[in-house]
Design a protein around this motif. Structure first.
Motif, PDB file in Angstrom:
ATOM      1  N   ALA A 151      15.424   0.569  15.227  1.00 39.88           N
ATOM      2  CA  ALA A 151      14.286  -0.337  15.156  1.00 39.88           C
ATOM      3  C   ALA A 151      13.712  -0.328  13.748  1.00 39.88           C
ATOM      4  O   ALA A 151      13.699   0.709  13.074  1.00 39.88           O
ATOM      5  N   PRO A 152      13.283  -1.493  13.254  1.00 36.26           N
ATOM      6  CA  PRO A 152      12.703  -1.511  11.908  1.00 36.26           C
ATOM      7  C   PRO A 152      11.438  -0.669  11.845  1.00 36.26           C
ATOM      8  O   PRO A 152      10.701  -0.547  12.830  1.00 36.26           O
ATOM      9  N   ALA A 153      11.226  -0.065  10.698  1.00 39.52           N
ATOM     10  CA  ALA A 153      10.021   0.750  10.521  1.00 39.52           C
ATOM     11  C   ALA A 153       8.790  -0.137  10.591  1.00 39.52           C
ATOM     12  O   ALA A 153       8.822  -1.294  10.148  1.00 39.52           O
ATOM     13  N   PRO A 154       7.696   0.361  11.145  1.00 34.28           N
ATOM     14  CA  PRO A 154       6.466  -0.443  11.181  1.00 34.28           C
ATOM     15  C   PRO A 154       5.960  -0.706   9.778  1.00 34.28           C
ATOM     16  O   PRO A 154       6.226   0.076   8.858  1.00 34.28           O
ATOM     17  N   PRO A 155       5.247  -1.806   9.581  1.00 39.14           N
ATOM     18  CA  PRO A 155       4.733  -2.098   8.237  1.00 39.14           C
ATOM     19  C   PRO A 155       3.802  -0.992   7.744  1.00 39.14           C
ATOM     20  O   PRO A 155       3.068  -0.369   8.522  1.00 39.14           O
ATOM     21  N   VAL A 156       3.862  -0.730   6.464  1.00 38.39           N
ATOM     22  CA  VAL A 156       2.954   0.208   5.829  1.00 38.39           C
ATOM     23  C   VAL A 156       1.768  -0.591   5.304  1.00 38.39           C
ATOM     24  O   VAL A 156       1.870  -1.795   5.049  1.00 38.39           O
ATOM     25  N   SER A 157       0.634   0.056   5.150  1.00 40.60           N
ATOM     26  CA  SER A 157      -0.535  -0.673   4.651  1.00 40.60           C
ATOM     27  C   SER A 157      -0.365  -1.070   3.192  1.00 40.60           C
ATOM     28  O   SER A 157      -0.619  -2.210   2.801  1.00 40.60           O
ATOM     29  N   VAL A 158       0.055  -0.106   2.356  1.00 46.70           N
ATOM     30  CA  VAL A 158       0.240  -0.374   0.926  1.00 46.70           C
ATOM     31  C   VAL A 158       1.551   0.253   0.475  1.00 46.70           C
ATOM     32  O   VAL A 158       1.797   1.436   0.726  1.00 46.70           O
ATOM     33  N   LEU A 159       2.373  -0.540  -0.179  1.00 44.88           N
ATOM     34  CA  LEU A 159       3.579  -0.040  -0.833  1.00 44.88           C
ATOM     35  C   LEU A 159       3.340  -0.081  -2.338  1.00 44.88           C
ATOM     36  O   LEU A 159       3.007  -1.132  -2.896  1.00 44.88           O
ATOM     37  N   ILE A 160       3.505   1.056  -2.998  1.00 41.76           N
ATOM     38  CA  ILE A 160       3.367   1.162  -4.450  1.00 41.76           C
ATOM     39  C   ILE A 160       4.758   1.272  -5.052  1.00 41.76           C
ATOM     40  O   ILE A 160       5.548   2.134  -4.647  1.00 41.76           O
ATOM     41  N   VAL A 161       5.059   0.395  -6.000  1.00 42.40           N
ATOM     42  CA  VAL A 161       6.348   0.413  -6.679  1.00 42.40           C
ATOM     43  C   VAL A 161       6.125   1.017  -8.061  1.00 42.40           C
ATOM     44  O   VAL A 161       5.459   0.439  -8.914  1.00 42.40           O
ATOM     45  N   GLY A 162       6.683   2.212  -8.274  1.00 39.56           N
ATOM     46  CA  GLY A 162       6.516   2.909  -9.548  1.00 39.56           C
ATOM     47  C   GLY A 162       5.689   4.163  -9.386  1.00 39.56           C
ATOM     48  O   GLY A 162       4.574   4.120  -8.870  1.00 39.56           O
ATOM     49  N   SER A 163       6.242   5.304  -9.847  1.00 43.09           N
ATOM     50  CA  SER A 163       5.574   6.590  -9.612  1.00 43.09           C
ATOM     51  C   SER A 163       5.159   7.281 -10.899  1.00 43.09           C
ATOM     52  O   SER A 163       5.207   8.504 -11.000  1.00 43.09           O
ATOM     53  N   GLY A 164       4.733   6.491 -11.903  1.00 47.72           N
ATOM     54  CA  GLY A 164       4.105   7.069 -13.077  1.00 47.72           C
ATOM     55  C   GLY A 164       2.657   7.416 -12.784  1.00 47.72           C
ATOM     56  O   GLY A 164       2.216   7.381 -11.621  1.00 47.72           O
ATOM     57  N   PRO A 165       1.875   7.748 -13.799  1.00 47.98           N
ATOM     58  CA  PRO A 165       0.480   8.134 -13.564  1.00 47.98           C
ATOM     59  C   PRO A 165      -0.347   7.067 -12.846  1.00 47.98           C
ATOM     60  O   PRO A 165      -1.200   7.405 -12.011  1.00 47.98           O
ATOM     61  N   THR A 166      -0.095   5.775 -13.136  1.00 47.67           N
ATOM     62  CA  THR A 166      -0.862   4.721 -12.459  1.00 47.67           C
ATOM     63  C   THR A 166      -0.559   4.708 -10.968  1.00 47.67           C
ATOM     64  O   THR A 166      -1.473   4.734 -10.130  1.00 47.67           O
ATOM     65  N   GLY A 167       0.726   4.651 -10.625  1.00 46.12           N
ATOM     66  CA  GLY A 167       1.092   4.617  -9.213  1.00 46.12           C
ATOM     67  C   GLY A 167       0.670   5.858  -8.459  1.00 46.12           C
ATOM     68  O   GLY A 167       0.215   5.780  -7.321  1.00 46.12           O
ATOM     69  N   LEU A 168       0.811   7.027  -9.085  1.00 46.78           N
ATOM     70  CA  LEU A 168       0.428   8.275  -8.413  1.00 46.78           C
ATOM     71  C   LEU A 168      -1.078   8.363  -8.223  1.00 46.78           C
ATOM     72  O   LEU A 168      -1.555   8.840  -7.183  1.00 46.78           O
ATOM     73  N   THR A 169      -1.857   7.930  -9.214  1.00 44.45           N
ATOM     74  CA  THR A 169      -3.316   7.929  -9.057  1.00 44.45           C
ATOM     75  C   THR A 169      -3.713   7.039  -7.885  1.00 44.45           C
ATOM     76  O   THR A 169      -4.538   7.423  -7.036  1.00 44.45           O
ATOM     77  N   LEU A 170      -3.137   5.839  -7.813  1.00 45.95           N
ATOM     78  CA  LEU A 170      -3.467   4.930  -6.719  1.00 45.95           C
ATOM     79  C   LEU A 170      -3.034   5.515  -5.378  1.00 45.95           C
ATOM     80  O   LEU A 170      -3.788   5.447  -4.394  1.00 45.95           O
TER      81      LEU A 170
END
Length: 527
Positions: free
Chosen positions: A8-27
């Protein structure tokens, strides 16, 4: 034999962040601590060991303190180092831009912190893991589509992820921005080029940021905190007979080192994470398309002068996190997200201007004996003066020191219940609005507001006799907020979750606080 049933497809996530530098990790950290269902992906197969940005400025340290990691950053990094400038290999001047800086009651971090970007990212990933979220590596976004209130992100391996919102934090070459078709206008300077890398070097004083300048180029070496022999290497590139930059390599770095320092080339024993850098000044013409947003270098890039690149991204994330959380789980109107671009795009444009000015000043300074990178440092590069007085979220009111939209100052106080030292920033820390009440007649509005909004608002009195009260014995809080003693009538100051002033009102207009909160969060729920 029964046919296999596809998963079964995974349920939708609330927020997907693309990129794991300092900006993405802070968010991701900010959303995860608000219990927002968040995933963060990165196309890289492993975590980069890149030094790149040299550390958080004072405002970013305040953000990191709110997220609960500033102590770790301070322990892993070092204070800014004195700069030694050389001409023809001979020391000609020392400068220490941080020497005269001291913390103040309103600003606890006098200067930034030197720390390799990979170290900061490790700290943020550890914090994110404490909320049960981990970066998903090897996940490259190659497609975007939006329908029925969801964004579907197609991955290179054939998988897809559905999310209510997607945030592209994937750097200057952002795939998310390109998939959206958002223009990234600006310029690239071919003349202002640089080669960079992490090197190992012996025989140099590690308490100094060394800067060798000559008429035909420069080499700069800054020790990387937490390493025995690691240095950040920056230099003007070698050029071939046709005038084209020579690609960075250990051999090229050694030749540049020997040429400008007059020291033996073999002092450099290793060079990794080699890169060539050209000054780029570019700004996305919008930060949101539908349910997809851009942050950090995906939205703006500029000169490294002043060290504002990573810091502007961290502060983008801190502005966006609470707004996404309120829209997703707090009942706020999705138009609240429009204020992210409204507030941060002008800041990004201002940052391009500041960094371009600092770069011009630095290039002029290094042509003179004794000139160096200290010219890039100014009051503008601390981040402490950035506010949003133009924003539609800036409510009414002002004092002799503050406007709505301004950064909310810190101040040392005393917890009247325990007698222990306390700070306003400790009151602000966490995923909530903060209501400060200066003066005894604010005690009842403080109680009523917290009762009405529960965990969404935390109320503190300042010499108000409130249930949660702070003693302002030295008057630092009243001074920072421009409020006379004794305040008559009392004054209420509502602080946003990103620690900017939302509203200032006399006690008689306490209804303005509830009206503001209702506009953002919907009708209050008694607790």
């Amino acid at each position: 034999m029964p046919a296999s049933v596809p998963p079964a497809p995974a349920p939708p996530v609330s927020v997907l962040i693309v990129g794991s530098g300092p900006t993405g990790l802070t968010l991701a950290c900010d959303l995860a601590r608000r219990s927002v269902a968040v995933r963060i992906i990165d196309r890289s197969p492993g975590f980069p060991r890149s030094s790149r940005a040299k550390g958080p400025n004072p405002r970013s340290l305040e953000v990191l303190a709110d997220l609960g990691v500033a102590d770790r950053v301070l322990a892993a990094g070092s204070a800014p180092l004195p700069m030694r400038k050389y001409r023809d290999g001979v020391p000609v001047a020392d400068a220490d831009p941080a020497a005269s800086l001291r913390p103040t009651p309103a600003a606890p971090y006098a200067h930034g912190r030197l720390i390799a970007q990979w170290q900061l990212e490790e700290i943020l990933r550890e914090r994110l893991a404490e909320f049960g979220v981990r970066v998903e590596l090897g996940a490259e976004a190659v497609g975007l589509s939006e329908a029925h209130g969801l964004v579907t992100v197609a991955l290179a391996d054939g998988r897809s992820i559905d999310a209510r919102y997607v945030v592209g934090c994937d750097g200057a070459h952002s795939r998310v921005r390109k998939l959206l078709g958002v223009p990234f206008e600006g310029k690239t300077s071919e003349e202002q080029a640089m080669v960079c890398g992490d090197v190992e070097a012996e025989g140099l004083d590690r308490n100094i940021w060394h800067q060798w300048f000559d008429e035909d180029g420069a080499v700069m070496l800054c020790p990387i905190p937490g390493t025995r022999a690691g240095w950040w290497f920056q230099a003007g590139p070698e050029r071939d007979a046709a005038g084209a930059p020579v690609p960075p390599s250990l051999e090229s770095f050694r030749r540049l080192f020997a040429q400008h320092t007059r020291l033996p080339a073999d002092r450099l024993t290793k060079a990794t994470l080699l890169s060539a850098y050209r000054v780029n000044e570019r700004l996305a013409d919008r930060f949101q398309v539908g349910r997809v947003l851009l942050a950090g270098d995906a939205a703006h890039v500029h000169s490294i002068a002043g060290g504002l690149g990573m810091n502007t991204g961290i502060q983008d994330a801190f502005n966006l996190g609470w707004k996404l959380a309120l829209v997703i789980d707090g009942g706020a109107d999705p138009r609240l997200l429009d204020t992210y671009e409204e507030e941060r795009l002008p800041v990004a444009a201002w940052t391009l201007d500041v960094t371009a000015d600092r770069l011009r000043a630095t290039l002029e300074a290094i042509r003179l004996p004794g000139g160096g990178l200290d010219t890039a440092v100014s009051g503008d590069t601390t981040g402490l003066g950035v506010g949003y007085p133009w924003s539609s979220l800036a409510g009414t009111g002002s004092t002799s020191r503050l406007r709505t939209g301004d950064r909310a100052p810190d101040a040392p106080c005393r917890d009247t219940a325990t007698g222990r030292p306390a700070r306003l920033f400790e009151a602000f820390a966490g995923p909530h609005f903060t209501l400060l009440g200066f003066g005894p007649d604010t005690a009842e509005p403080l109680r009523a507001t917290e009762a009405a909004y529960g965990s969404a608002v935390r109320a503190y009195g300042v010499d108000a006799g409130a249930a949660r009260d702070l003693g302002d014995d030295a008057g630092h809080a009243r001074t920072a907020y421009g409020i006379a003693r004794p305040p008559a009538p009392g004054t209420l100051v509502l602080i946003r979750p990103d620690n900017h002033v939302a509203l200032i009102a006399p006690t008689a207009r306490a209804h303005a606080v509830t009206a503001y909160l209702d506009r953002l969060t919907g009708a209050p729920t008694p607790h």
